[in-house]
Design a protein around this motif. Structure first.
Motif, PDB file in Angstrom:
ATOM      1  N   THR A 185       0.824  -1.207   0.000  1.00 54.02           N
ATOM      2  CA  THR A 185       0.000   0.000   0.000  1.00 54.02           C
ATOM      3  C   THR A 185       0.860   1.260   0.000  1.00 54.02           C
ATOM      4  O   THR A 185       0.605   2.213  -0.740  1.00 54.02           O
ATOM      5  N   THR A 271      -6.722  -0.576  -7.270  1.00 52.41           N
ATOM      6  CA  THR A 271      -6.532  -0.485  -5.827  1.00 52.41           C
ATOM      7  C   THR A 271      -5.894  -1.780  -5.344  1.00 52.41           C
ATOM      8  O   THR A 271      -5.864  -2.780  -6.058  1.00 52.41           O
ATOM      9  N   VAL A 272      -5.394  -1.760  -4.119  1.00 52.31           N
ATOM     10  CA  VAL A 272      -4.781  -2.959  -3.554  1.00 52.31           C
ATOM     11  C   VAL A 272      -5.880  -3.946  -3.177  1.00 52.31           C
ATOM     12  O   VAL A 272      -6.721  -3.653  -2.319  1.00 52.31           O
ATOM     13  N   TRP A 296      -1.454  -1.788  -9.481  1.00 49.19           N
ATOM     14  CA  TRP A 296      -1.179  -3.097  -8.914  1.00 49.19           C
ATOM     15  C   TRP A 296      -1.696  -4.175  -9.873  1.00 49.19           C
ATOM     16  O   TRP A 296      -2.416  -3.877 -10.835  1.00 49.19           O
TER      17      TRP A 296
END
Length: 499
Positions: A185, A271-272, A296
């Motif tokens: 993150t 997003t993660v 990602w």
């Protein structure tokens, strides 16, 4: 004459070098091999000096094909997870320990238990595995303490290559993520994990964006390569991240499915997305997040894809090398979907996603006297594809919504396999026609580093595909039923597989 971009992909068994124009036209390419040394069972090592010799040979061979083309920038791609240990003189203290190494099984268990599995996944986005840098470093600390006391720098393979090229220590988020020492993150080293594993932050290289200029070609290396001093070198990225760029897969509605010796499903995400059960890996991509960019990617891995087909060829034919895979695919097309009830589990060497089960084994189920070679071959093609779909369902559970599959690797050359993938997934498929996609991704990062192109836009425009293969709705429904049988076959037999 317009400037050129040079991409260097330091792979597991060979380095691939690509020279392109700014619009992605390939001008020249070359490769050079190096061995994997196995001094003991479960060991996998390489000599960093062998990498450098191979790089010099391949770069010179590439430039010889286009001797008047000026190189504007160099981009780097490399095999993930490996470990190069440098001493005070910045020379390797030992052979590099690379990702297929299996000596650190005890350390994998120790790290997982000490950190806690859920906490480890939350920080790194992935379960730790043998061959990953975190486990390798722990093994060195335990089994070679005298060596560890001399370690001043810990580098990944690609980043050792950069040090040779520029004299600069650096890494990028995508390759650093594969060490399992990295906070996904924050996109920086995890102080929590470094403290736990007794690694000093200054032993690791600074983290820079993949599209930054990390340094410039130094004099000695420039002479070895036949290039001018001062050529800018981009920070670059891990081979999987570069592969996404080279394949043009940079949006969250795309899926890259590679069917080579093993198989990989790689899904970009903005997003993660971390699996709390540790069934998949989430790593940083080569793109910085923001403005709708997929910073990602999630990855599911299969251990035996094309490997299963090669194994079958060796069992079916007295002279297997005289039988092409095209011939096998032609024979498989003679069998109907479902191979007349024959089902194959391709777990010949265990399996990663979704089971993370090293004891899983291959199974042919439903054999009868009426089954022929054509049925066996088709069952393997379908079994590998069902295993891919089984892995993809973990990604879908975590939010993936792929509308388009790019198929790469040897399996992409088969029209039958393209159609089976489309039917099993119920999604349109296009075979990737771009050669050496990781090296192409490295070229894209080189161009982005000097401001000559946008990496996401170049990824779309550079990639080349075959014709679109549409799924058949009836066969998709049929394969949905086969998928349930496939899963049940593993579940019913999982307790009977031996080590």
């Amino acid at each position: 004459m317009s400037a050129r971009l040079l991409g260097i992909d330091l792979g597991t068994s060979a380095v691939k070098v690509l020279l392109t124009t700014l619009d992605g036209t390939v001008v020249a390419s070359a490769s050079a091999e190096y061995p994997i040394e196995q001094p003991q069972p479960d060991y996998a090592e390489q000599a960093p000096a062998a990498w450098l010799r191979a790089v010099a040979d391949a770069v010179r061979a590439t430039l010889a094909q286009a001797p008047t083309a000026p190189v504007a920038a160099i981009g780097l791609s490399g095999q993930m997870h490996g470990t190069v240990l440098l001493g005070a003189d910045h020379q390797p203290l030992a052979p590099a320990i690379i990702w297929p190494d299996r000596r650190s099984a005890r350390e994998v268990q120790e790290i997982t238990e000490r950190v806690g599995a859920e906490r480890l996944y939350a920080i790194t986005g992935s379960p730790v595995a043998t061959g990953f840098q975190a486990a390798t470093v722990r093994w060195v600390q335990r089994h070679a303490p005298a060596l560890w006391r001399r370690v001043q720098r810990i580098l990944l393979p690609k980043d050792y290559l950069r040090f040779w090229l520029t004299g600069v220590f650096a890494t990028d988020p995508s390759d650093a993520a594969g060490t399992l020492l990295f906070d996904e993150t924050r996109r920086d080293w995890s102080d929590e994990l470094l403290d736990l594993l007794e690694i000093r932050r200054n032993q690791l290289p600074p983290v820079q964006p993949s599209v930054s200029i990390s340094g410039r070609l130094c004099e000695d290396t420039a002479n070895a390569l036949g290039l001018p001093v001062g050529v800018p070198v981009a920070t670059g990225a891990a081979d999987t991240a570069c592969s996404l760029l080279g394949a043009g897969v940079v949006r969250s509605d795309q899926l890259l499915l590679t069917i080579s010796t093993g198989g990989q499903l790689v899904q970009p995400c903005e997003t993660v997305r971390i699996d709390p059960q540790g069934r998949i890996h989430t790593f940083c991509s080569a793109l910085e997040p923001g403005e709708g960019r997929s910073g990602w990617y999630q990855m599911g891995a299969m251990l035996a894809a094309g490997l299963a087909l090669r194994w079958l060829r060796e069992q079916l034919y007295e002279e297997p090398t005289n039988v092409s895979y095209d011939q096998m695919m032609g024979l498989a097309s003679e069998a109907p979907p479902g191979a007349d009830g024959l089902l194959f589990l391709p777990y010949l060497v265990g399996e990663r996603t979704p089971y993370m089960d090293p004891t899983a084994r291959g199974v042919f189920f439903g054999l009868t006297l009426s089954h022929r070679r054509s049925h066996l071959i088709r069952a393997v093609v379908e079994g590998v594809t069902l295993a891919a779909r089984n892995a993809y369902d973990v990604l879908r559970e975590l939010g993936a919504t792929s509308q388009h599959i790019v198929l790469a690797g040897g399996g992409a050359r088969s029209r039958l396999w393209q159609q089976v993938v489309a039917d099993v997934f119920g999604t349109p498929v296009q075979a990737l026609r771009t050669a050496e996609q990781s090296a192409a991704g490295a070229c894209i990062l080189a161009g982005a580093a000097i401001g000559a192109l946008d990496p996401a836009e170049a990824a779309h425009s550079w990639a080349h595909y075959g014709s679109l293969v549409q799924p058949d709705s009836d066969r998709h429904c049929f394969y949905q039923e086969r998928l349930e049988a496939f899963r049940a076959l593993y579940q019913r037999n999982a307790g009977h597989f031996g080590p």
